[in-house]
Write an enzyme that holds these catalytic residues in place. Structure first.
Site, PDB file in Angstrom:
ATOM      1  N   CYS A   1       0.818  -1.215   0.000  1.00 52.95           N
ATOM      2  CA  CYS A   1       0.000   0.000   0.000  1.00 52.95           C
ATOM      3  C   CYS A   1       0.853   1.268   0.000  1.00 52.95           C
ATOM      4  O   CYS A   1       1.471   1.576  -1.009  1.00 52.95           O
ATOM      5  CB  CYS A   1      -0.985  -0.064   1.161  1.00 52.95           C
ATOM      6  SG  CYS A   1      -2.450   0.915   0.840  1.00 52.95           S
TER       7      CYS A   1
ATOM      8  N   HIS B   1      -3.192  -5.186   1.578  1.00 49.46           N
ATOM      9  CA  HIS B   1      -2.503  -5.438   2.858  1.00 49.46           C
ATOM     10  C   HIS B   1      -2.481  -6.925   3.202  1.00 49.46           C
ATOM     11  O   HIS B   1      -3.336  -7.387   3.965  1.00 49.46           O
ATOM     12  CB  HIS B   1      -3.248  -4.727   3.998  1.00 49.46           C
ATOM     13  CG  HIS B   1      -3.072  -3.250   4.011  1.00 49.46           C
ATOM     14  ND1 HIS B   1      -2.108  -2.608   4.762  1.00 49.46           N
ATOM     15  CD2 HIS B   1      -3.749  -2.282   3.376  1.00 49.46           C
ATOM     16  CE1 HIS B   1      -2.195  -1.308   4.580  1.00 49.46           C
ATOM     17  NE2 HIS B   1      -3.193  -1.076   3.748  1.00 49.46           N
TER      18      HIS B   1
ATOM     19  N   GLU C   1      -0.749  -8.402   5.232  1.00 52.21           N
ATOM     20  CA  GLU C   1      -0.498  -8.580   6.682  1.00 52.21           C
ATOM     21  C   GLU C   1      -1.787  -8.477   7.498  1.00 52.21           C
ATOM     22  O   GLU C   1      -1.794  -8.799   8.684  1.00 52.21           O
ATOM     23  CB  GLU C   1       0.549  -7.563   7.164  1.00 52.21           C
ATOM     24  CG  GLU C   1       0.066  -6.133   7.379  1.00 52.21           C
ATOM     25  CD  GLU C   1      -0.175  -5.346   6.092  1.00 52.21           C
ATOM     26  OE1 GLU C   1      -0.073  -5.916   4.991  1.00 52.21           O
ATOM     27  OE2 GLU C   1      -0.490  -4.143   6.199  1.00 52.21           O
TER      28      GLU C   1
HETATM   29  N1  GLN Z   1      -3.837   6.306   1.101  1.00 54.11           N
HETATM   30  C1  GLN Z   1      -2.525   6.018   1.613  1.00 54.11           C
HETATM   31  C2  GLN Z   1      -1.467   6.861   0.916  1.00 54.11           C
HETATM   32  O1  GLN Z   1      -1.752   7.513  -0.020  1.00 54.11           O
HETATM   33  C3  GLN Z   1      -2.186   4.555   1.485  1.00 54.11           C
HETATM   34  C4  GLN Z   1      -3.186   3.756   2.282  1.00 54.11           C
HETATM   35  C5  GLN Z   1      -2.602   2.550   2.944  1.00 54.11           C
HETATM   36  O2  GLN Z   1      -1.396   2.356   3.043  1.00 54.11           O
HETATM   37  N2  GLN Z   1      -3.472   1.751   3.478  1.00 54.11           N
HETATM   38  O3  GLN Z   1      -0.344   6.865   1.310  1.00 54.11           O
END
Ligand code: GLN
Length: 196
Positions: free
Chosen positions: A79, A174, A176
């Site tokens: 992410c 994610h 994890e």
């Molecule tokens: N929206 C977050 C970002 O732009 C990422 C979201 C996440 O890691 N769950 O950094």
């Protein structure tokens, strides 16, 4: 084998729990001096990429981390971690570690799909549960100077959500946060190959 988990902000504890479950030792990267420690792999967790990027710079961890990645140490990014690795970020001038030749789009699924759970294929692994939280996706793959492009590992809703480029694995979701450990296992296998 020791895996270093970037522990400045976001969902790093969950990665540590997963690695513990798999019998792998972890250390946390919290300050510049941690970058001198011995480790064989790096996890960049989800969270807020703008905050993580700023902290990396303010704490003097940015360059040593980037050098480690470019030297070939295996990386698993999830992410926000994927955003930190992208060479280009749509609708944003700032980039961070910029070690994977892709354009990513942040918060890319709109309000309705801001967060969702699904199950899809990851190349080499099979069907995997996927939790997306205000996730990015990969908008475009680019060629590096040697003509190599990242490999697509996973596609959800016609969007690229998993890639591998050399020593770097990046997922928009994610792993994890689910109980399935196979993505972490494949990362551990990548480290074993790197250490051979
Ligand atoms: N929206 C977050 C970002 O732009 C990422 C979201 C996440 O890691 N769950 O950094």
């Amino acid at each position: 084998m020791t895996v270093a988990v970037l522990a400045l902000q976001g969902a790093f504890i969950e990665h540590e729990h997963m690695l513990k479950k798999l019998g792998v030792d972890t250390i946390e990267l919290r300050q510049a001096s941690d970058m001198q420690k011995d480790f064989d792999g790096i996890i960049l967790p989800g969270g807020e990429s703008t905050v993580q990027g700023k902290l990396l710079r303010d704490l003097g961890m940015f360059e040593p981390l980037r050098e480690k990645i470019l030297s070939g140490v295996p990386v698993l990014a999830t992410c926000a971690g994927m955003i930190l690795l992208a060479q280009d970020i749509a609708r944003q001038d700032d980039t961070y570690l910029a070690t994977i030749p892709v354009t990513v789009r942040r918060n890319a699924y709109g309000r309705q799909l801001g967060s969702f759970h699904t199950e899809e294929n990851v190349a080499g692994i099979g069907q995997v549960p996927m939790t997306f939280v205000r996730a990015p996706y990969v908008d475009a793959l680019h060629s590096d100077t040697a003509g190599n492009k990242p490999e697509i590992l996973s596609v959800v809703l016609d969007r690229i959500v998993g890639i591998r480029y050399k020593n770097q694995l990046a997922f928009a979701f994610h792993p994890e946060l689910d109980t399935d450990t196979r993505i972490h296992e494949s990362f551990i296998e990548m480290i074993h190959n790197y250490l051979q």
